[in-house]
Design a protein around this motif. Sequence first.
Motif, mmCIF file in Angstrom:
data_model
loop_
_atom_site.group_PDB
_atom_site.id
_atom_site.type_symbol
_atom_site.label_atom_id
_atom_site.label_comp_id
_atom_site.label_asym_id
_atom_site.label_seq_id
_atom_site.Cartn_x
_atom_site.Cartn_y
_atom_site.Cartn_z
ATOM 1 N N PHE A 188 -31.523 47.777 -10.461
ATOM 2 C CA PHE A 188 -31.038 47.794 -11.565
ATOM 3 C C PHE A 188 -31.201 49.194 -12.168
ATOM 4 O O PHE A 188 -30.522 49.301 -13.310
ATOM 5 N N SER A 189 -31.897 49.730 -11.419
ATOM 6 C CA SER A 189 -31.652 51.333 -12.286
ATOM 7 C C SER A 189 -30.741 51.728 -11.879
ATOM 8 O O SER A 189 -29.961 52.672 -12.243
ATOM 9 N N VAL A 190 -30.360 51.923 -10.571
ATOM 10 C CA VAL A 190 -28.216 52.205 -10.361
ATOM 11 C C VAL A 190 -27.526 51.690 -11.241
ATOM 12 O O VAL A 190 -26.595 52.202 -12.117
ATOM 13 N N VAL A 191 -27.423 49.862 -11.693
ATOM 14 C CA VAL A 191 -26.961 49.456 -12.205
ATOM 15 C C VAL A 191 -27.150 49.291 -13.440
ATOM 16 O O VAL A 191 -25.383 50.307 -14.507
ATOM 17 N N LEU A 192 -27.568 49.144 -13.821
ATOM 18 C CA LEU A 192 -27.962 49.727 -15.891
ATOM 19 C C LEU A 192 -28.335 50.993 -16.272
ATOM 20 O O LEU A 192 -28.131 51.560 -17.058
ATOM 21 N N LEU A 193 -28.627 51.868 -15.398
ATOM 22 C CA LEU A 193 -29.338 53.716 -15.955
ATOM 23 C C LEU A 193 -28.386 54.413 -14.892
ATOM 24 O O LEU A 193 -28.778 55.493 -15.250
ATOM 25 N N GLY A 194 -27.652 53.687 -14.732
ATOM 26 C CA GLY A 194 -26.484 55.000 -13.803
ATOM 27 C C GLY A 194 -27.191 56.151 -13.049
ATOM 28 O O GLY A 194 -26.754 56.659 -12.478
ATOM 29 N N LYS A 195 -28.130 54.822 -12.178
ATOM 30 C CA LYS A 195 -29.614 56.556 -11.206
ATOM 31 C C LYS A 195 -28.660 56.457 -9.708
ATOM 32 O O LYS A 195 -27.960 55.141 -9.266
ATOM 33 N N ARG A 196 -28.335 57.415 -8.854
ATOM 34 C CA ARG A 196 -28.294 57.438 -7.808
ATOM 35 C C ARG A 196 -28.992 57.273 -7.084
ATOM 36 O O ARG A 196 -29.895 58.129 -7.373
ATOM 37 N N LEU A 197 -28.456 56.410 -6.186
ATOM 38 C CA LEU A 197 -29.927 56.818 -4.475
ATOM 39 C C LEU A 197 -29.503 57.165 -3.532
ATOM 40 O O LEU A 197 -28.431 57.913 -3.243
ATOM 41 N N GLY A 198 -30.130 57.469 -2.964
ATOM 42 C CA GLY A 198 -30.101 58.550 -1.180
ATOM 43 C C GLY A 198 -30.392 57.904 -0.558
ATOM 44 O O GLY A 198 -29.934 56.899 -0.891
ATOM 45 N N ARG A 199 -29.287 58.228 0.942
ATOM 46 C CA ARG A 199 -28.926 57.481 1.774
ATOM 47 C C ARG A 199 -30.208 56.572 2.212
ATOM 48 O O ARG A 199 -30.248 55.689 2.365
ATOM 49 N N SER A 200 -31.650 58.026 2.086
ATOM 50 C CA SER A 200 -33.279 57.274 2.829
ATOM 51 C C SER A 200 -32.971 56.391 2.223
ATOM 52 O O SER A 200 -33.850 54.910 2.357
ATOM 53 N N GLN A 201 -32.955 56.064 0.605
ATOM 54 C CA GLN A 201 -33.227 55.459 -0.645
ATOM 55 C C GLN A 201 -32.554 53.860 0.114
ATOM 56 O O GLN A 201 -33.205 52.996 0.262
ATOM 57 N N TRP A 202 -31.874 53.874 0.092
ATOM 58 C CA TRP A 202 -30.563 52.923 0.677
ATOM 59 C C TRP A 202 -31.422 52.312 1.638
ATOM 60 O O TRP A 202 -31.134 50.734 1.753
#
Length: 154
Positions: free
Chosen positions: A118-132
């Motif tokens: 939801f933070s990626v889709v709704l807030l536009g936050k970018r996650l790093g490779r290690s987070q994914w």
Amino acid sequence: MQTKHAVFALLVAQNSSLVLLMRHSRSSPTAGERYLVSVAVLLAEALKMLLCVAAMGTRAPRELRAHLLVRWRETLRVAVPALLYTVQNYLLFVALTHLDAGTFQVSYQLKTLFTALFSVVLLGKRLGRSQWLGLLVLSAGVIAVQRPSAAPPA
């Protein structure tokens, strides 16, 4: 041991013991001996509120008075997330009544996955490779626990 490692160990112990104790307290042999979940949640929330008011009253009595009497509308806005948190606590007890502790604990970690998505889709936050990668491992763990195990050969 560094402080952050000690805090991490305490959090792991606290979260694990909380789930195990909640599950144990709900697994009475007869349903008549069980306590009411609503009463347990209500008492826990009331105790937390009393402790917070007492702590704030001793440290900042003027601010407490201002929040409760002068800026009461602002304080009332906190009631919405507090009510949702109370409902969540109630549902935790209900889930632990019907699930074993291991399944509950792993399934409960889905909140981390959905929060990240939801933070990626709704807030536009970018996650790093290690987070994914961490989210992928979490998802794999949830899937592994939820898969029905094969019946042992007869």
